[in-house]
Design a protein around this motif. Sequence first.
Motif, mmCIF file in Angstrom:
data_model
loop_
_atom_site.group_PDB
_atom_site.id
_atom_site.type_symbol
_atom_site.label_atom_id
_atom_site.label_comp_id
_atom_site.label_asym_id
_atom_site.label_seq_id
_atom_site.Cartn_x
_atom_site.Cartn_y
_atom_site.Cartn_z
ATOM 1 N N ARG A 297 0.828 -1.201 0.000
ATOM 2 C CA ARG A 297 0.000 0.000 0.000
ATOM 3 C C ARG A 297 0.870 1.261 0.000
ATOM 4 N NH1 ARG A 297 -5.187 1.192 3.797
ATOM 5 N NH2 ARG A 297 -5.282 -1.073 3.662
ATOM 6 N N SER A 298 1.978 1.215 0.722
ATOM 7 C CA SER A 298 2.887 2.369 0.756
ATOM 8 C C SER A 298 3.446 2.666 -0.630
ATOM 9 C CB SER A 298 4.039 2.118 1.735
ATOM 10 O OG SER A 298 3.566 2.037 3.053
ATOM 11 N N ALA A 299 3.856 1.611 -1.341
ATOM 12 C CA ALA A 299 4.387 1.793 -2.692
ATOM 13 C C ALA A 299 3.308 2.320 -3.628
ATOM 14 C CB ALA A 299 4.951 0.466 -3.207
ATOM 15 N N TYR A 300 2.111 1.771 -3.517
ATOM 16 C CA TYR A 300 0.985 2.193 -4.359
ATOM 17 C C TYR A 300 0.681 3.673 -4.112
ATOM 18 C CZ TYR A 300 -3.062 0.562 -7.151
ATOM 19 O OH TYR A 300 -3.960 0.319 -8.155
ATOM 20 N N GLU A 301 0.638 4.038 -2.826
ATOM 21 C CA GLU A 301 0.304 5.418 -2.464
ATOM 22 C C GLU A 301 1.396 6.392 -2.894
ATOM 23 O OE1 GLU A 301 -1.474 7.807 1.385
ATOM 24 O OE2 GLU A 301 -0.368 5.922 1.717
ATOM 25 N N ALA A 302 2.669 5.980 -2.751
ATOM 26 C CA ALA A 302 3.777 6.852 -3.126
ATOM 27 C C ALA A 302 3.760 7.147 -4.620
ATOM 28 C CB ALA A 302 5.110 6.211 -2.733
ATOM 29 N N SER A 303 3.465 6.129 -5.430
ATOM 30 C CA SER A 303 3.412 6.326 -6.876
ATOM 31 C C SER A 303 2.241 7.221 -7.261
ATOM 32 C CB SER A 303 3.298 4.976 -7.586
ATOM 33 O OG SER A 303 4.463 4.217 -7.409
ATOM 34 N N ALA A 304 1.107 6.996 -6.611
ATOM 35 C CA ALA A 304 -0.071 7.825 -6.891
ATOM 36 C C ALA A 304 0.209 9.290 -6.545
ATOM 37 C CB ALA A 304 -1.261 7.309 -6.096
ATOM 38 N N LYS A 305 0.888 9.509 -5.441
ATOM 39 C CA LYS A 305 1.181 10.874 -4.988
ATOM 40 C C LYS A 305 2.014 11.624 -6.011
ATOM 41 C CE LYS A 305 3.073 13.425 -1.032
ATOM 42 N NZ LYS A 305 3.741 13.287 0.295
ATOM 43 N N ARG A 306 2.967 10.933 -6.643
ATOM 44 C CA ARG A 306 3.814 11.589 -7.638
ATOM 45 C C ARG A 306 3.020 11.983 -8.875
ATOM 46 N NH1 ARG A 306 9.337 11.091 -6.541
ATOM 47 N NH2 ARG A 306 9.940 11.260 -8.735
ATOM 48 N N ALA A 307 1.849 11.371 -9.056
ATOM 49 C CA ALA A 307 0.962 11.751 -10.160
ATOM 50 C C ALA A 307 -0.127 12.712 -9.695
ATOM 51 C CB ALA A 307 0.323 10.504 -10.761
ATOM 52 N N GLY A 308 -0.010 13.180 -8.440
ATOM 53 C CA GLY A 308 -0.963 14.136 -7.925
ATOM 54 C C GLY A 308 -2.260 13.527 -7.433
ATOM 55 N N LEU A 309 -2.241 12.240 -7.116
ATOM 56 C CA LEU A 309 -3.434 11.540 -6.663
ATOM 57 C C LEU A 309 -3.250 11.009 -5.252
ATOM 58 C CD1 LEU A 309 -4.146 9.371 -9.856
ATOM 59 C CD2 LEU A 309 -5.272 11.505 -9.223
ATOM 60 N N SER A 310 -4.365 10.835 -4.558
ATOM 61 C CA SER A 310 -4.335 10.176 -3.254
ATOM 62 C C SER A 310 -4.476 8.671 -3.460
ATOM 63 C CB SER A 310 -5.481 10.683 -2.380
ATOM 64 O OG SER A 310 -6.729 10.262 -2.917
ATOM 65 N N LEU A 311 -4.245 7.905 -2.401
ATOM 66 C CA LEU A 311 -4.426 6.459 -2.477
ATOM 67 C C LEU A 311 -5.866 6.113 -2.851
ATOM 68 C CD1 LEU A 311 -3.477 3.529 -2.019
ATOM 69 C CD2 LEU A 311 -4.055 3.829 0.407
ATOM 70 N N VAL A 312 -6.809 6.799 -2.237
ATOM 71 C CA VAL A 312 -8.220 6.513 -2.527
ATOM 72 C C VAL A 312 -8.542 6.788 -3.992
ATOM 73 C CG1 VAL A 312 -10.596 7.207 -2.041
ATOM 74 C CG2 VAL A 312 -8.981 6.903 -0.164
ATOM 75 N N GLU A 313 -8.046 7.895 -4.526
ATOM 76 C CA GLU A 313 -8.298 8.228 -5.936
ATOM 77 C C GLU A 313 -7.679 7.189 -6.863
ATOM 78 O OE1 GLU A 313 -8.532 13.100 -5.573
ATOM 79 O OE2 GLU A 313 -6.585 12.084 -5.720
ATOM 80 N N ALA A 314 -6.481 6.692 -6.504
ATOM 81 C CA ALA A 314 -5.840 5.661 -7.322
ATOM 82 C C ALA A 314 -6.646 4.366 -7.298
ATOM 83 C CB ALA A 314 -4.420 5.404 -6.818
ATOM 84 N N VAL A 315 -7.110 3.983 -6.127
ATOM 85 C CA VAL A 315 -7.917 2.763 -6.010
ATOM 86 C C VAL A 315 -9.230 2.910 -6.764
ATOM 87 C CG1 VAL A 315 -9.195 1.322 -4.372
ATOM 88 C CG2 VAL A 315 -6.852 2.007 -3.861
ATOM 89 N N MET A 316 -9.840 4.083 -6.711
ATOM 90 C CA MET A 316 -11.070 4.321 -7.471
ATOM 91 C C MET A 316 -10.827 4.176 -8.971
ATOM 92 S SD MET A 316 -12.535 7.526 -5.213
ATOM 93 C CE MET A 316 -13.870 7.963 -6.339
ATOM 94 N N GLN A 317 -9.699 4.710 -9.441
ATOM 95 C CA GLN A 317 -9.358 4.556 -10.859
ATOM 96 C C GLN A 317 -9.194 3.087 -11.220
ATOM 97 O OE1 GLN A 317 -6.212 6.712 -12.750
ATOM 98 N NE2 GLN A 317 -6.828 8.690 -11.931
ATOM 99 N N ARG A 318 -8.485 2.361 -10.352
ATOM 100 C CA ARG A 318 -8.269 0.936 -10.627
ATOM 101 C C ARG A 318 -9.585 0.174 -10.637
ATOM 102 N NH1 ARG A 318 -5.332 -2.768 -13.324
ATOM 103 N NH2 ARG A 318 -5.745 -4.816 -12.425
ATOM 104 N N TYR A 319 -10.464 0.490 -9.715
ATOM 105 C CA TYR A 319 -11.765 -0.174 -9.636
ATOM 106 C C TYR A 319 -12.541 0.019 -10.944
ATOM 107 C CZ TYR A 319 -16.128 -1.810 -7.511
ATOM 108 O OH TYR A 319 -17.257 -2.523 -7.224
ATOM 109 N N ASP A 320 -12.554 1.252 -11.442
ATOM 110 C CA ASP A 320 -13.270 1.533 -12.693
ATOM 111 C C ASP A 320 -12.620 0.803 -13.866
ATOM 112 O OD1 ASP A 320 -14.962 3.151 -11.277
ATOM 113 O OD2 ASP A 320 -13.933 5.022 -11.805
ATOM 114 N N LEU A 321 -11.289 0.755 -13.878
ATOM 115 C CA LEU A 321 -10.584 0.080 -14.966
ATOM 116 C C LEU A 321 -10.890 -1.412 -14.979
ATOM 117 C CD1 LEU A 321 -8.451 0.142 -17.235
ATOM 118 C CD2 LEU A 321 -6.689 -0.145 -15.482
#
Length: 502
Positions: A297-321
């Motif tokens: 989760r830390s790695a996932y969140e760190a990568s999302a942050k560099r794209a200007g996203l939060s962990l929740v926003e990244a997970v929401m994107q993945r869910y839709d995909l």
Amino acid sequence: AEFDVAVAEMNGWRTSMEDAHLIMLGNGWGVFGVFDGHGGGACSEFVARRLREEIDANGCPESDQAVKKLFIKIDQEFLDSEQSSGTTATMCIVRKPKEAGGKHRLHVINAGDSRTLLGKRDGSIVDGGGTDKGLTTDHKPDHPTEKARIERCGGKVEMADGGVARVNGNLSVSRGFGDKDEKSTGGPGPEDRPVTVDPEMSHFECDESDFLLLVCDGVSEGNFPNSEVVKLVASTLSSGKDMREATRAVCHKAVEMDSKDNITCMGVLLTGGSSSSGKRIDFHPGPMTSIGHKDFRSAYEASAKRAGLSLVEAVMQRYDLVSEQLKVAPTDALKAELDKIGLNPPAEGRREWFEKKLGALPDEKDSSGPGGMNLEDLKSMMGKGPGKGGGKSAGKGDGYGAAPTSEEEVETQEDGYTWSQKGEEVQIVIKLPQATTKKDVKVMFKQTTISVLACGKSLLDGTLGGKVETDECTWCLVNGGTELNVMLTKQNEKDSWKGLLK
């Protein structure tokens, strides 16, 4: 648009990203840089930010002397902060021709072991006389010129365990920003320190159809020669894909070729093309199969942050995909991924629903230990996974001659496993007697000990050769589950272990 630029980056095996990059576009010029941090990301981020501020304020440096002066100024600012981290820097200032059909002028700048490469559309690399035909030469302590300079400045080059040359037995690169401990002897000038920020510079010309690549050593530390990197980019472009896809492909391939480090690849096309329209960031959220695991989760969140996203926003994107993928090609793995989070989020209060679901996930650490990604999950961190693809932005060397090959890790064979160390990284490879799944593996990390079990059998158990950062240790299964790879991160990267276990 005068340039078409893309950056792809991924954490690799690490839970954090220590690389930084710089893209600046002016009237008839562009400045491009990749900075590979070590001992944390503070130095690389500082250098990228300060270079931008200085060039914004004073314009693009016109000469070698101006670049050197700027490097020394920024390095001293960071040294004055008393922080211990450091970073390499590979940069290229590109100046457009004044007349149509003219040559582009390249001002190549290097301090450390990141690399700048020049490629042609037919897949051939332009041999710049540097390391592995690059435009830059890796600054390694055992290079004859570097060794003589280090010893002249009061330092010494020691061969550490694993056959890696280190400045004063500590640092495996001999030039770069920061690293205050290796700049305490010699002098009086900053050029006269065992580790110096004094950049090596060279000048080239190239055609408009050529392309530049700036890469950190995470691209080249495995079995991925510069010529193959160039060939992969050229073939990706010739297939009709853009530079974003090409740089992403380099990151995927670097993992395939056994890189375990942070990976950054910047690609620069010297023509903007019709599709260049400002800055764009593409985030590619990957499988959430281990999202309940703290390190994953830390790695996932760190990568999302560099794209200007939060962990929740990244997970929401993945869910839709995944939801869309299930409509086209449903698989059990995709269904299981959505089941982990839950089905049918409401239209109203959707974000709050995902936040609640993430917060309620059980901690997976107890069942499998830190790590546990398979190789496909790791590869998916770019293109299909939690990485960031940089968007498009509108917008003769006289080095050392023949250069040494890149630093190699020397593996030590022990009873039942092999291990190697490089800087702060320790890597362990354990061959398994039969194909094994993640649920049959348990790896327990503590500051001074490690325990590895597979199918109930102890494969490794004992006191480590030094202390590790347990939150940054991880493992994965490769080769169809027949091999277990474990990565440890030392608390002190300058600590050279005499053995994996005491």
